[in-house]
Design a protein around this motif. Structure first.
Motif, short mmCIF file in Angstrom:
data_model
loop_
_atom_site.label_atom_id
_atom_site.label_comp_id
_atom_site.label_asym_id
_atom_site.label_seq_id
_atom_site.Cartn_x
_atom_site.Cartn_y
_atom_site.Cartn_z
N UNK A 274 -39.84 -32.69 -9.31
CA UNK A 274 -39.49 -34.09 -9.35
C UNK A 274 -38.93 -34.50 -10.50
N UNK A 275 -38.87 -33.73 -11.41
CA UNK A 275 -37.78 -33.86 -12.56
C UNK A 275 -36.21 -33.76 -12.35
N UNK A 276 -36.25 -32.60 -11.16
CA UNK A 276 -34.55 -32.65 -11.03
C UNK A 276 -34.24 -33.44 -9.76
N UNK A 277 -35.48 -34.11 -8.93
CA UNK A 277 -34.92 -34.83 -8.01
C UNK A 277 -36.00 -35.62 -7.21
N UNK A 278 -36.01 -37.03 -6.68
CA UNK A 278 -36.99 -37.74 -6.23
C UNK A 278 -37.37 -37.35 -4.83
N UNK A 279 -36.47 -36.52 -4.09
CA UNK A 279 -36.64 -35.99 -2.94
C UNK A 279 -37.04 -34.73 -2.75
N UNK A 280 -38.52 -34.56 -2.52
CA UNK A 280 -38.99 -32.96 -2.71
C UNK A 280 -39.04 -32.51 -1.16
N UNK A 281 -38.98 -31.43 -0.94
CA UNK A 281 -39.57 -30.54 0.20
C UNK A 281 -40.78 -29.84 -0.02
N UNK A 282 -41.81 -30.22 0.26
CA UNK A 282 -43.31 -29.70 0.10
C UNK A 282 -43.60 -28.68 1.34
N UNK A 283 -44.02 -27.41 0.93
CA UNK A 283 -44.13 -26.55 1.85
C UNK A 283 -45.48 -26.52 2.38
N UNK A 284 -45.87 -26.32 3.65
CA UNK A 284 -47.12 -26.56 4.34
C UNK A 284 -47.58 -25.21 4.67
N UNK A 285 -48.80 -24.94 4.81
CA UNK A 285 -49.38 -23.78 5.25
C UNK A 285 -49.22 -23.69 6.78
N UNK A 286 -49.42 -22.63 7.33
CA UNK A 286 -48.98 -21.98 8.56
C UNK A 286 -50.25 -22.55 9.34
N UNK A 287 -50.29 -23.14 10.75
CA UNK A 287 -51.51 -23.34 11.57
C UNK A 287 -51.64 -22.05 12.10
N UNK A 288 -52.73 -22.01 12.87
CA UNK A 288 -53.41 -20.53 13.41
C UNK A 288 -52.48 -20.11 14.43
N UNK A 289 -51.91 -21.01 15.16
CA UNK A 289 -50.73 -20.35 16.04
C UNK A 289 -49.46 -19.72 15.59
N UNK A 290 -49.18 -20.30 14.40
CA UNK A 290 -47.93 -20.01 13.69
C UNK A 290 -48.19 -18.58 12.77
N UNK A 291 -49.52 -18.57 12.26
CA UNK A 291 -50.02 -17.35 11.71
C UNK A 291 -49.95 -16.15 12.81
N UNK A 292 -50.59 -16.25 13.76
CA UNK A 292 -50.74 -15.32 14.94
C UNK A 292 -49.35 -14.81 15.26
N UNK A 293 -48.49 -15.87 15.50
CA UNK A 293 -47.23 -15.53 15.85
C UNK A 293 -46.22 -14.54 14.85
N UNK A 294 -46.51 -14.94 13.55
CA UNK A 294 -45.74 -14.04 12.57
C UNK A 294 -46.52 -12.79 12.43
N UNK A 295 -47.95 -12.71 12.39
CA UNK A 295 -48.52 -11.52 12.43
C UNK A 295 -47.98 -10.67 13.53
#
Length: 860
Positions: free
Chosen positions: A288-309
């Motif tokens: 936030x010090x460098x910019x007011x527009x942040x991109x916050x990362x989210x945890x994967x849901x169960x479907x995405x987790x299994x897909x990646x695995x």
């Protein structure tokens, strides 16, 4: 934990030196004074030279804990002698402290050496020089799952928008995929075609600005741009010359400080050609010090987790069907953290494709493994005053949502928070918690209407790693959370244990073990739903600062022996059957506890104080059962900031004297609840102090005209009107009202006509309308409130939903895309409500509705 041990010992030495109830000789006083001086010196060394002081951490922790145990045992005996008129004094402070002092003196001499040597050597930069290698050769394609939406969003941001230079920070905890996402963006075809020059540099924790510039120049060389060879030009000038006039993309990966951004920012030119900078960081403050527009990362849901695995383990074939069930479970246990899933996939790739082998891996998932290196880095980067707080949060049960209000009280009681001038311990503790959140180590589960944290937790994998760290630092002999066997604790840690917090049922016989914990500071046996009274000996635990328990109908006068108690939370045994007539009688002695800061007992009858000294430190009071707000009561709680009063079990009496609330000049939060649905006499009109910032009225059925009084409060930011708080069909507001109001909730009222203008709520940010059964529309002028961000509607009326959506459409036509509208029709959430058993509150709400109809007809 060493820093926390020093802070706690500093508070304990201050206590014994400044309270007359402790009888110590002149020599003992000198000894404790000398000890206190050494403790304060070592604590300052941690502030100024944290890395050097860390080498002494284990020794400091051990000696500080030993010294505090000795002093607190001595203090315990002193208080015991006072209350029981005995002369038993087995602990001799001077002799017992002498050995502990020898070690502390030795540590202090070593600290004096490095503080003297390093204060001159550190100069302007005390960070060690670490060579940062270019990350261009380290980038790898990998497999991206669950990042498509994030990828497209950032690519669009980089390619579109203003022609001015823009910064896009990607923020999230370690291992969540920030760098992976940035890599995908960096190599995306739309990016490689758009930007004339691209460069990637890993900043890291122990950065050197010169290394950043050198690595940037190395990146430029790799893409065919030669360095400027003039020897008289510094590296940052060379970087600036190369970038000048070119459309560039710079990725600054793994940035840990605002200083790092300041060091490089001025050398990245803004030529109005659409240049962009991407920053990845774990710290919200840095982003936030460098910019007011942040991109916050989210945890994967169960479907995405299994897909990646699946894609990592079986990159060129489908997963065998007999492994799918256990594979889904493994993915679930990985907690949605991409790095954890990748590491687990590596383990699975190394074993045979059998269900037995995969089950063996499943048993290990959650033990963190290589992730410990990542999370340990976040831990060691914490300021020393936050380390104990963080380990304490991670000690709560898995998936447990911790109420922030409880956590900050616990931190304060444990001695983790330093008393500093100008702010209360709780205010500092709130800042500590926000700091941990900004570092992506603690997760916010829910925020309050004023934006403060309401509930928080830690990620399971983070919790597991921190539990290990806590074991390594041997804090179990000080704190026990969720331990089921009090007798085992008594046999093992009876002389040193400081905290017991139970989350499961314990027997009455097990409670008897509590009496041996003489140095206990925190005792919380509320969440175990215990219906057994505490043993009388618990009130001899003179060091208790935090006590929360379920109790019978009467609290013994012996509670006044707990002279150090700051927080008292009393929950009746029938708290789940809240509408049964039951009263917890507080003793008169409750007014004689000078350090009491928080008294929370919703079903209590507070006694008349009589003639006694005021509770000047009391900041929070929550009571029920015929609370009479006399002028004498307000004088007894002159500094209270948070007050909750609940009336039920009889018709409201006119002599509750709520007009005296105006004398509470420091009151910031007030909650007034009327549970039984009686009509309030017309002459009952509370007058509120101007200091009020948050007001909740529940079930009072005041006339809407009383809102004029509330609207005149200059500092009111949050107003919640619930369960028929006001009665009547029309609410007409006026100019110059609600000058500071940001959050307004109208919940279950019979309001039919709301006559208002946007100028009447000049700072409103959020409007919540819940089950206002007669309200079919709101004035369109509300949409013109410049600060309004959200209208949240739960309504029976389709017309109200249409009205609110029309307001949003009108604002969009005017170019205002900031206003968000969330609408839920009654028919949508009625099905959910239908699955809930009808309880007493529903019956009371119905009675209140009928009574309001009677009152309205009588008035008309």
């Amino acid at each position: 934990m060493a820093y926390a041990a020093l802070s706690s010992l500093a508070q304990t030495t201050h206590q014994i030196l400044n309270h007359d109830q402790y009888l110590i000789s002149h020599d003992e006083k000198q000894q404790v004074t000398l000890l206190r001086g050494k403790v304060i010196f070592l604590r300052e060394a941690f502030h100024k030279f944290p890395k050097q002081a860390s080498s002494l951490e284990a020794r400091i922790r051990g000696s500080a804990n030993q010294a505090e145990d000795i002093i607190e045992h001595f203090m315990y005996d002193q208080i015991w002698n006072h209350y029981y008129s005995t002369t038993n004094n087995p602990h001799h402070l001077h002799n017992d402290l002498e050995k502990a002092m020898e070690e502390i003196n030795s540590i202090s001499r070593e600290a004096e050496d490095f503080t003297t040597e390093d204060s001159a050597a550190l100069g302007d930069d005390d960070s060690p020089t670490v060579r940062i290698s270019s990350s261009m050769q380290q980038l790898s394609g990998g497999i991206t799952v669950g990042l498509d939406e994030d990828l497209l969003k950032i690519v669009d941001s980089l390619n579109g928008g203003s022609s001015n230079r823009q910064i896009i920070p990607i923020v999230g905890m370690g291992g969540i995929g920030k760098t992976t996402l940035a890599q995908k963006v960096y190599h995306h075809p739309k990016i490689t075609e758009t930007f004339e020059i691209r460069a990637w540099v890993t900043v890291s924790q122990d950065y050197k600005a010169q290394n950043i510039y050198s690595d940037l120049l190395a990146c430029f060389e790799e893409v065919g741009i030669e360095r400027f060879e003039q020897s008289n030009e510094c590296l940052e000038v060379k970087v600036h010359k190369i970038l000048k006039g070119r459309k560039y993309l710079i990725v600054l990966d793994d940035m840990w400080s605002q200083n790092a951004w300041d060091d490089v920012n001025i050398y990245f030119p803004d030529d109005g050609n659409g240049s962009r900078i991407v920053i990845t960081t774990r710290l919200v403050d840095v982003a936030s010090y460098s910019s007011s527009h942040l991109h916050q990362m989210r945890f994967m849901d169960q479907h995405q987790s299994w897909d990646l695995l699946k894609k990592k383990v079986f990159p060129s074939k489908d997963c065998p069907s007999h492994l799918e069930e256990i594979g889904v479970e493994i993915a679930r246990r990985s907690g949605g953290l991409p790095l954890a899933i990748v590491l687990v996939a590596g383990m699975l790739s190394a074993v045979s494709e059998t269900e037995f082998s995969w089950k063996q891996v499943a048993e290990k998932v959650g033990s963190a493994g290589e992730l410990e290196k990542i999370i340990s880095l976040s831990y060691t980067n914490l300021p020393h005053h936050l380390r104990s707080c963080f380990l304490y949060v991670a000690a709560f049960p898995e998936d447990y949502e911790i109420r922030a209000s409880k956590l900050i009280k616990l931190w304060s009681s444990e001695g983790f928070v330093e008393p500093r001038a100008g702010r209360s311990l709780e205010e500092w503790a709130i800042e500590y918690l926000e700091d941990l959140v900004k570092r992506s180590l603690v997760l916010v589960k829910e925020r309050k209407s004023d934006g403060k944290i309401k509930k928080c937790s830690v990620h399971d994998l983070v919790r597991e790693i921190c539990r290990r760290r806590a074991e390594e630092e041997n804090i179990q002999h000080r704190v026990s959370i969720a331990h089921p066997d009090l007798f085992l604790l008594a046999r093992t840690y009876c002389s040193t244990l400081r905290s017991v917090i139970c989350f499961q049922l314990i027997s009455a016989s097990s409670l008897d073990a509590l009496r041996v914990f003489k140095l206990l500071r925190v005792l919380d046996v509320v969440d175990d739903c215990n219906e057994h009274p505490l043993p009388a000996q618990v009130f001899d635990l003179f060091h208790l600062r935090y006590l929360a328990f379920a109790c019978p109908n009467e609290i013994p006068a012996a509670i006044s022996r707990l002279r150090n108690l700051r927080t008292l939370i009393i929950c009746p045994r029938i708290r789940l059957r809240r509408y049964i007539e039951d009263v917890v009688y507080l003793p008169l002695e409750i007014w004689t506890m000078p350090l009491l800061t928080h008294l929370v007992s919703y079903y209590s009858l507070l006694p008349d104080p009589g003639v006694t000294s005021p509770l000047n430190r009391l900041l929070e009071l929550s009571v029920g059962r015929r609370f009479v707000c006399t002028k004498e009561i307000t004088e007894m709680i002159p500094n209270v900031r948070k007050l909750g009063i609940t009336y039920f079990g009889g018709k409201f009496r006119e002599n509750y004297q709520l007009y005296n609330l105006v004398f509470l000049h420091h009151l910031e939060k007030l909650k007034l609840v009327m549970e039984d649905g009686y009509v309030i006499p017309r002459n009952v009109r509370p007058v509120f102090p101007e200091s009020l910032r948050k007001l909740t009225l529940n079930g009072w059925r005041f006339p809407w005209k009383y809102m004029e009084t509330i609207g005149s409060l200059p500092n009111l930011q949050v107003l919640k009107l619930r369960n028929g708080a006001c009665r009547g069909r029309t609410w007409e507001t006026k100019e110059d009202q609600f000058p500071s109001l940001e959050f307004l909730e109208i919940n279950k009222c019979n309001l039919k006509n709301w006559v208002t203008q946007g100028s009447h709520f000049p700072r409103l940010k959020c409007l919540v309308l819940f089950d206002c059964s007669r309200l079919s529309k709101i004035p369109s002028d509300i949409g013109h409130i410049p600060t309004l961000e959200l209208i949240d509607v739960y309504s029976v009326h389709k017309s109200l939903v249409k009205c609110v959506k029309r307001i949003q459409e009108e604002q969009r036509e005017c170019g205002n895309d900031a206003l968000q509208v969330h609408c839920t029709r009654y028919r949508d959430w009625k099905n959910l409500m239908g699955r809930v058993t009808v309880t007493a509150p529903a019956t009371i709400a119905l009675i209140a509705f009928i009574q309001d109809l009677i009152v309205e007809r009588a008035e008309n």
